[in-house]
Design a protein around this motif. Structure first.
Motif, PDB file in Angstrom:
ATOM      1  N   UNK A 145      -3.048  -0.411  10.856  1.00 24.30           N
ATOM      2  CA  UNK A 145      -2.521   0.941  10.631  1.00 24.30           C
ATOM      3  C   UNK A 145      -1.647   1.023   9.387  1.00 24.30           C
ATOM      4  N   UNK A 146      -0.941  -0.085   9.052  1.00 27.12           N
ATOM      5  CA  UNK A 146      -0.132  -0.011   7.818  1.00 27.12           C
ATOM      6  C   UNK A 146      -0.928  -0.496   6.597  1.00 27.12           C
ATOM      7  N   UNK A 147      -2.193  -0.813   6.814  1.00 28.88           N
ATOM      8  CA  UNK A 147      -3.155  -1.179   5.763  1.00 28.88           C
ATOM      9  C   UNK A 147      -2.879  -2.526   5.092  1.00 28.88           C
ATOM     10  N   UNK A 148      -1.869  -3.264   5.536  1.00 29.80           N
ATOM     11  CA  UNK A 148      -1.600  -4.557   4.898  1.00 29.80           C
ATOM     12  C   UNK A 148      -2.747  -5.533   5.146  1.00 29.80           C
ATOM     13  N   UNK A 149      -3.465  -5.326   6.243  1.00 29.59           N
ATOM     14  CA  UNK A 149      -4.626  -6.158   6.573  1.00 29.59           C
ATOM     15  C   UNK A 149      -5.644  -6.153   5.432  1.00 29.59           C
ATOM     16  N   UNK A 152      -7.836   6.851   5.261  1.00 27.01           N
ATOM     17  CA  UNK A 152      -7.999   7.279   6.650  1.00 27.01           C
ATOM     18  C   UNK A 152      -6.747   8.008   7.130  1.00 27.01           C
ATOM     19  N   UNK A 153      -6.937   9.119   7.816  1.00 22.72           N
ATOM     20  CA  UNK A 153      -5.845   9.955   8.356  1.00 22.72           C
ATOM     21  C   UNK A 153      -5.128  10.787   7.290  1.00 22.72           C
ATOM     22  N   UNK A 154      -5.577  10.739   6.052  1.00 20.88           N
ATOM     23  CA  UNK A 154      -5.040  11.651   5.043  1.00 20.88           C
ATOM     24  C   UNK A 154      -5.558  13.057   5.314  1.00 20.88           C
ATOM     25  N   UNK A 155      -4.813  14.079   4.876  1.00 22.21           N
ATOM     26  CA  UNK A 155      -5.227  15.456   5.130  1.00 22.21           C
ATOM     27  C   UNK A 155      -4.756  16.347   3.983  1.00 22.21           C
ATOM     28  N   UNK A 156      -5.710  16.818   3.187  1.00 21.64           N
ATOM     29  CA  UNK A 156      -5.367  17.558   1.972  1.00 21.64           C
ATOM     30  C   UNK A 156      -4.630  18.878   2.272  1.00 21.64           C
ATOM     31  N   UNK A 203       6.165   4.260  13.652  1.00 22.05           N
ATOM     32  CA  UNK A 203       6.566   3.140  14.517  1.00 22.05           C
ATOM     33  C   UNK A 203       5.339   2.340  14.943  1.00 22.05           C
ATOM     34  N   UNK A 204       4.294   3.014  15.361  1.00 19.08           N
ATOM     35  CA  UNK A 204       3.038   2.333  15.722  1.00 19.08           C
ATOM     36  C   UNK A 204       2.563   1.418  14.604  1.00 19.08           C
ATOM     37  N   UNK A 205       2.594   1.966  13.379  1.00 17.26           N
ATOM     38  CA  UNK A 205       2.040   1.229  12.236  1.00 17.26           C
ATOM     39  C   UNK A 205       2.897   0.028  11.851  1.00 17.26           C
ATOM     40  N   UNK A 206       4.176   0.048  12.242  1.00 15.85           N
ATOM     41  CA  UNK A 206       5.026  -1.121  11.962  1.00 15.85           C
ATOM     42  C   UNK A 206       4.477  -2.357  12.660  1.00 15.85           C
ATOM     43  N   UNK A 207       3.824  -2.116  13.791  1.00 15.73           N
ATOM     44  CA  UNK A 207       3.339  -3.225  14.614  1.00 15.73           C
ATOM     45  C   UNK A 207       1.828  -3.434  14.479  1.00 15.73           C
ATOM     46  N   UNK A 208       1.205  -2.793  13.508  1.00 20.57           N
ATOM     47  CA  UNK A 208      -0.243  -2.937  13.339  1.00 20.57           C
ATOM     48  C   UNK A 208      -0.602  -3.073  11.861  1.00 20.57           C
ATOM     49  N   UNK A 209      -1.100  -4.253  11.482  1.00 17.55           N
ATOM     50  CA  UNK A 209      -1.459  -4.441  10.073  1.00 17.55           C
ATOM     51  C   UNK A 209      -2.692  -3.626   9.696  1.00 17.55           C
TER      52      UNK A 209
END
Ligand code: ZN
Length: 199
Positions: A91-95, A163-167, A83-89
């Motif tokens: 966080x959703x990497x579209x930027x 970023x924020x990936x975790x193997x 939900x956070x990332x829906x409102x942040x380009x």
């Protein structure tokens, strides 16, 4: 009986899935990378009641505003951090891609591990948190299908370098998905053959 139709979007060839039943107009989507491809893929009179996001990377949600323009009542189902990332380009990497995407609606329903959503009289969608590819990852499953997003794409290693990936978490999630897939068909977020994205 629940039917599933795969629709491939133009944006990084991400897969979307239409969940519907014969003779019923209401239907649901898994992911919305490309709303024009959905507009073309829907039959006349179909009404998208909700979209379930496997995660919040832009190639799986960039068509959200287009979809909600076509179906203003459409609910958006995602995890708390999705939900956070829906409102942040950011966080959703579209930027960092071609076009910034920020959801301009507020019809969001947050889902958690273990939740169940009734789709049709005879079909429910089960929710399983599968972090690793990113923290927002949810895998959805029905009696016959498992929608994995990018948490597991057959024959493609799970991407955890972003970023924020975790193997370690991705491995645990993959095992859970493989267990489900023993009796279900895997419907992933990309196909091996046209998979070009690191997202
Ligand atoms: Zn992704």
């Amino acid at each position: 009986m629940l039917q599933v139709k795969k629709i491939v979007g133009k944006l990084l060839s991400s897969n979307m899935y239409l969940l519907y039943e014969e003779g019923i107009d209401d239907c649901y989507l898994i992911d919305i990378g490309d709303s024009s491809a959905i507009a073309e893929g829907l039959s006349d009179g179909m009404n998208v009641k909700g979209v379930f996001l496997t995660h919040s990377h832009f190639d799986h949600m960039a068509g959200i505003n287009g979809l909600c323009r076509m179906f203003p009542e459409c609910k958006v189902y995602t995890s708390e951090c999705g939900k956070d990332a829906l409102y942040s380009d950011k966080k959703n990497f579209s930027l960092y891609h071609e076009q910034s995407v920020v959801y301009n609606g507020d019809n969001v329903k947050v889902l958690h591990d273990g939740d169940t959503v009734a789709l049709f009289e005879d079909a429910e969608l089960y929710v399983m948190a599968t972090p690793g590819h990113c923290p927002s990852c949810l895998t959805f499953y029905t009696d016959n299908y498992v929608f994995t997003g990018d948490s597991y794409i057959p024959e493609v290693p799970v991407v955890t370098k972003l970023p924020k990936g975790n193997r370690a978490l991705a491995e645990i999630s993959k095992e859970k998905i493989l267990k489900l897939s023993k009796v279900r068909e895997i419907m992933a977020g990309h196909d091996k053959d046209n998979w070009t994205s690191m997202f």
